[in-house]
Scaffold this motif. Structure first.
Motif, mmCIF file in Angstrom:
data_model
loop_
_atom_site.group_PDB
_atom_site.id
_atom_site.type_symbol
_atom_site.label_atom_id
_atom_site.label_comp_id
_atom_site.label_asym_id
_atom_site.label_seq_id
_atom_site.Cartn_x
_atom_site.Cartn_y
_atom_site.Cartn_z
ATOM 1 N N LEU A 34 0.809 -1.221 0.000
ATOM 2 C CA LEU A 34 0.000 0.000 0.000
ATOM 3 C C LEU A 34 0.840 1.267 0.000
ATOM 4 O O LEU A 34 0.708 2.105 -0.895
ATOM 5 N N GLN A 59 -8.883 -5.721 -9.729
ATOM 6 C CA GLN A 59 -8.932 -6.648 -8.601
ATOM 7 C C GLN A 59 -9.075 -8.088 -9.093
ATOM 8 O O GLN A 59 -10.175 -8.590 -9.288
ATOM 9 N N GLU A 90 -13.108 0.188 -9.135
ATOM 10 C CA GLU A 90 -12.512 -1.122 -8.858
ATOM 11 C C GLU A 90 -13.108 -2.101 -9.864
ATOM 12 O O GLU A 90 -14.325 -2.282 -9.900
ATOM 13 N N GLY A 141 -9.707 -7.224 -1.461
ATOM 14 C CA GLY A 141 -10.115 -5.860 -1.162
ATOM 15 C C GLY A 141 -11.619 -5.681 -1.206
ATOM 16 O O GLY A 141 -12.122 -4.577 -0.990
ATOM 17 N N LYS A 142 -12.352 -6.787 -1.468
ATOM 18 C CA LYS A 142 -13.808 -6.706 -1.563
ATOM 19 C C LYS A 142 -14.534 -7.753 -0.720
ATOM 20 O O LYS A 142 -15.735 -7.649 -0.513
ATOM 21 N N SER A 184 -4.345 -4.425 3.281
ATOM 22 C CA SER A 184 -3.579 -3.646 2.311
ATOM 23 C C SER A 184 -4.361 -3.475 1.012
ATOM 24 O O SER A 184 -4.325 -2.405 0.389
ATOM 25 N N LYS A 185 -5.073 -4.512 0.604
ATOM 26 C CA LYS A 185 -5.821 -4.430 -0.651
ATOM 27 C C LYS A 185 -7.103 -3.613 -0.498
ATOM 28 O O LYS A 185 -7.562 -2.964 -1.442
ATOM 29 N N MET A 186 -7.692 -3.652 0.699
ATOM 30 C CA MET A 186 -8.824 -2.763 0.940
ATOM 31 C C MET A 186 -8.350 -1.316 1.010
ATOM 32 O O MET A 186 -9.036 -0.396 0.556
ATOM 33 N N VAL A 228 -8.174 0.368 -2.340
ATOM 34 C CA VAL A 228 -9.424 0.940 -2.848
ATOM 35 C C VAL A 228 -9.545 2.406 -2.441
ATOM 36 O O VAL A 228 -9.853 3.275 -3.259
ATOM 37 N N GLY A 256 -5.023 -4.546 -7.290
ATOM 38 C CA GLY A 256 -5.555 -4.930 -6.002
ATOM 39 C C GLY A 256 -5.809 -6.421 -5.937
ATOM 40 O O GLY A 256 -5.006 -7.239 -6.403
ATOM 41 N N CYS A 300 -8.404 0.639 -10.097
ATOM 42 C CA CYS A 300 -7.874 -0.524 -9.390
ATOM 43 C C CYS A 300 -8.423 -1.786 -10.032
ATOM 44 O O CYS A 300 -9.643 -1.983 -10.092
#
Length: 256
Positions: free
Chosen positions: A112, A181, A247, A142-143, A155-157, A160, A138, A179
């Motif tokens: 990040l 994903q 995203e 992140g989802k 880190s992936k959230m 976003v 990502g 981004c």
């Protein structure tokens, strides 16, 4: 589609990063191959065009390294049009209460903060381009929940939030920020993660998390690296100019 443009791709030594770099070059872009390992030279050999490739040893956790690599790219090619923040690590596969704080810090630093460092030093050059873009790589982590992967998922959230905010900060100068994903991408990294999850069955008070057919809408759910690379090329190209702050999941319906 990308002729007369220049892209800076982090994590270009292997996996998705290598696929992205090769694909952007196939579409005509000059490509700076940035990573810590010697694999960037192998990627350059695959592209096989010395005039349109630059290998730049880069550590995204070191701001001086990032700044020097981006400046070398601009000096070599005369500008910068696309930044692909792909560098990342999987981090520990452990229950949340067995992860060391130093591991948390390192995952966030690479995945990040490293992306932010690259934008910080690339931003001025992207603003000068008439096709400026940032593509952050990502994850569906992140989802959706990623059990036993708390630093990675966080880190992936966080990516976003970084993407959405930068889209507004850079958008006034017509720079897009998106981004991509991916779901589980076929390759060594996902194989290793699956093995580590399975190994936790032997630990007390640990619950392995599996990847299976019930998690995805499509029966063949593993993502080919080329699918991710083509999406990056689209967002960097002329037909992606009105897509920003988004995203875009390539996940076989893993977050539907």
């Amino acid at each position: 589609m990308l002729e007369n443009t220049t892209a800076f791709v982090t994590g270009a030594s292997q996996g998705i990063g290598r696929e992205i770099a090769v694909t952007l070059a196939d579409y005509g872009a000059n490509v700076a191959l940035a990573a810590r390992s010697d694999g960037i030279h192998e990627t350059a050999e695959i592209i096989d065009d010395e005039d349109r490739t630059l290998t730049v040893e880069t550590d995204v956790t070191d701001e001086d390294s990032v700044e020097a690599a981006i400046e070398a790219t601009v000096e070599e090619f005369g500008g910068l049009d696309c930044l692909v923040n792909n560098a990342g690590i999987a981090g520990p596969v452990q229950p949340y209460d067995r992860i060391e704080e130093t591991d948390w810090e390192y995952v966030l630093d690479v995945n990040l903060i490293g992306a932010w460092r690259c934008v910080k030093h690339a931003g001025a050059h992207l603003r000068e381009s008439d096709q400026g873009s940032v593509v952050n790589i990502g994850s569906i982590g992140g989802k959706r929940p990623y059990p036993n992967r708390t630093p990675y998922a966080a880190s992936k959230m966080g990516m976003v939030g970084l993407t959405r905010t930068l889209a507004y900060e850079l958008g006034r100068d017509d720079v897009t920020v998106n981004c991509v994903q991916p779901g589980p991408v076929a390759g060594d990294r996902i194989d290793e993660a699956i093995e580590k999850q399975a190994a936790m069955a032997e630990l007390e008070n640990a619950e392995p998390a599996s990847i299976g057919d019930d998690d995805f809408a499509l029966p063949e759910f593993m993502i080919p690296p080329a699918d991710v690379a083509e999406q990056v090329a689209y967002l960097a190209g002329p037909y992606g100019r009105k897509i920003t702050g988004q995203e875009i999941a390539i996940d076989s319906g893993g977050t539907y």
